[in-house]
Design an enzyme around this catalytic site. Structure first.
Site, mmCIF file in Angstrom:
data_model
loop_
_atom_site.group_PDB
_atom_site.id
_atom_site.type_symbol
_atom_site.label_atom_id
_atom_site.label_comp_id
_atom_site.label_asym_id
_atom_site.label_seq_id
_atom_site.Cartn_x
_atom_site.Cartn_y
_atom_site.Cartn_z
ATOM 1 N N PRO A 9 0.784 -1.228 0.000
ATOM 2 C CG PRO A 9 -0.230 -1.181 2.078
ATOM 3 C CD PRO A 9 0.455 -2.101 1.122
ATOM 4 C CG ASN A 10 -0.317 4.303 1.219
ATOM 5 O OD1 ASN A 10 -1.274 4.830 0.648
ATOM 6 N ND2 ASN A 10 -0.432 3.741 2.395
ATOM 7 N NE ARG A 17 3.983 6.621 1.754
ATOM 8 C CZ ARG A 17 4.143 5.377 2.191
ATOM 9 N NH1 ARG A 17 4.560 4.427 1.356
ATOM 10 N NH2 ARG A 17 3.890 5.069 3.433
ATOM 11 C CE1 TYR A 22 8.784 5.030 2.800
ATOM 12 C CE2 TYR A 22 7.300 6.913 2.951
ATOM 13 C CZ TYR A 22 7.750 5.696 3.429
ATOM 14 O OH TYR A 22 7.165 5.141 4.551
ATOM 15 C CG ASN A 72 8.292 -1.953 0.682
ATOM 16 O OD1 ASN A 72 7.658 -2.043 1.738
ATOM 17 N ND2 ASN A 72 8.958 -0.859 0.334
ATOM 18 C CB ALA A 75 1.397 0.371 6.721
ATOM 19 C CD GLU A 96 10.446 -7.472 6.140
ATOM 20 O OE1 GLU A 96 10.863 -8.538 6.669
ATOM 21 O OE2 GLU A 96 9.887 -6.568 6.783
ATOM 22 C CG HIS A 98 10.929 -2.255 5.168
ATOM 23 N ND1 HIS A 98 9.573 -2.233 4.941
ATOM 24 C CD2 HIS A 98 11.208 -3.407 5.800
ATOM 25 C CE1 HIS A 98 9.051 -3.338 5.444
ATOM 26 N NE2 HIS A 98 10.012 -4.076 5.956
ATOM 27 N NE ARG A 105 9.519 6.219 8.793
ATOM 28 C CZ ARG A 105 8.613 6.020 7.819
ATOM 29 N NH1 ARG A 105 8.816 5.068 6.912
ATOM 30 N NH2 ARG A 105 7.537 6.785 7.746
HETATM 31 C C1 DQA Z 1 8.009 1.052 4.163
HETATM 32 C C2 DQA Z 1 8.029 1.309 5.671
HETATM 33 C C3 DQA Z 1 6.648 1.130 6.283
HETATM 34 O O1 DQA Z 1 6.686 1.383 7.671
HETATM 35 C C4 DQA Z 1 5.673 2.094 5.641
HETATM 36 O O2 DQA Z 1 4.384 1.893 6.149
HETATM 37 C C5 DQA Z 1 5.669 2.012 4.155
HETATM 38 C C6 DQA Z 1 6.945 1.888 3.467
HETATM 39 C C7 DQA Z 1 9.358 1.400 3.511
HETATM 40 O O3 DQA Z 1 9.551 0.994 2.357
HETATM 41 O O4 DQA Z 1 10.196 2.072 4.110
HETATM 42 O O5 DQA Z 1 4.640 2.136 3.510
HETATM 43 O O6 DQA Z 1 7.763 -0.317 3.946
#
Ligand code: DQA
Length: 144
Positions: A9-10, A17, A22, A72, A75, A96, A98, A105
């Protein structure tokens, strides 16, 4: 070698964003760079904001005989037992990734339900984390 990148998501909003966290590159333009840099790897990408769709894709990836998945989960990393179960239910290796350093964070981001079942976790290297993940699959193959 066939590798699938799954973004949660997102992450479709990369580029606009929270660029201070990011970066300001879209995933599409980064993906073109990845394809150019790893011409020996067959790369595919998928993004969804929907938990169940991410699970369907993880299951399909096993059927489509990907050599590895870069995930990835956004959240959902911190909340989704269902995605964690999917990762542990498939035979395909999952790395995985990020983009941000989740350990630097908010406390809630310090916990990943996914990590236990991933081959490893890369966090805090920006989009370069996806490149490192591909490299890790290539290194593992060379070692075997
Ligand atoms: C994320 C880190 C997560 O905490 C966050 O909710 C994201 C992006 C990252 O790529 O740093 O959406 O996975």
């Amino acid at each position: 070698m066939k590798i699938l990148i799954i973004n949660g998501p997102n992450l479709n909003l990369l580029g606009t964003r929270q660029p201070e966290i990011y970066g300001s590159k879209t995933f599409d333009s980064y993906f073109s760079e990845l394809q150019f840099g790893f011409q020996e790897v067959e790369l595919a990408k998928y993004q969804s904001n929907v938990e169940g769709e991410l699970i369907n894709k993880l299951q399909e990836a096993q059927e489509q005989e990907y050599d590895g998945i870069i995930l990835n989960p956004g959240a959902y990393t911190h909340t989704s037992l269902a995605i964690a179960d999917a990762v542990s239910s498939i035979k395909t290796a999952v790395v995985e990734v990020h983009i941000s350093n989740v350990m630097d964070r908010e406390q809630i981001r310090h916990t990943s339900l996914i990590s236990k079942n991933a081959v490893g976790t890369i966090s805090g290297f920006g989009l370069n984390g996806y490149k490192l993940a591909i490299q890790s699959f290539l290194n593992t193959r060379e070692a075997n």
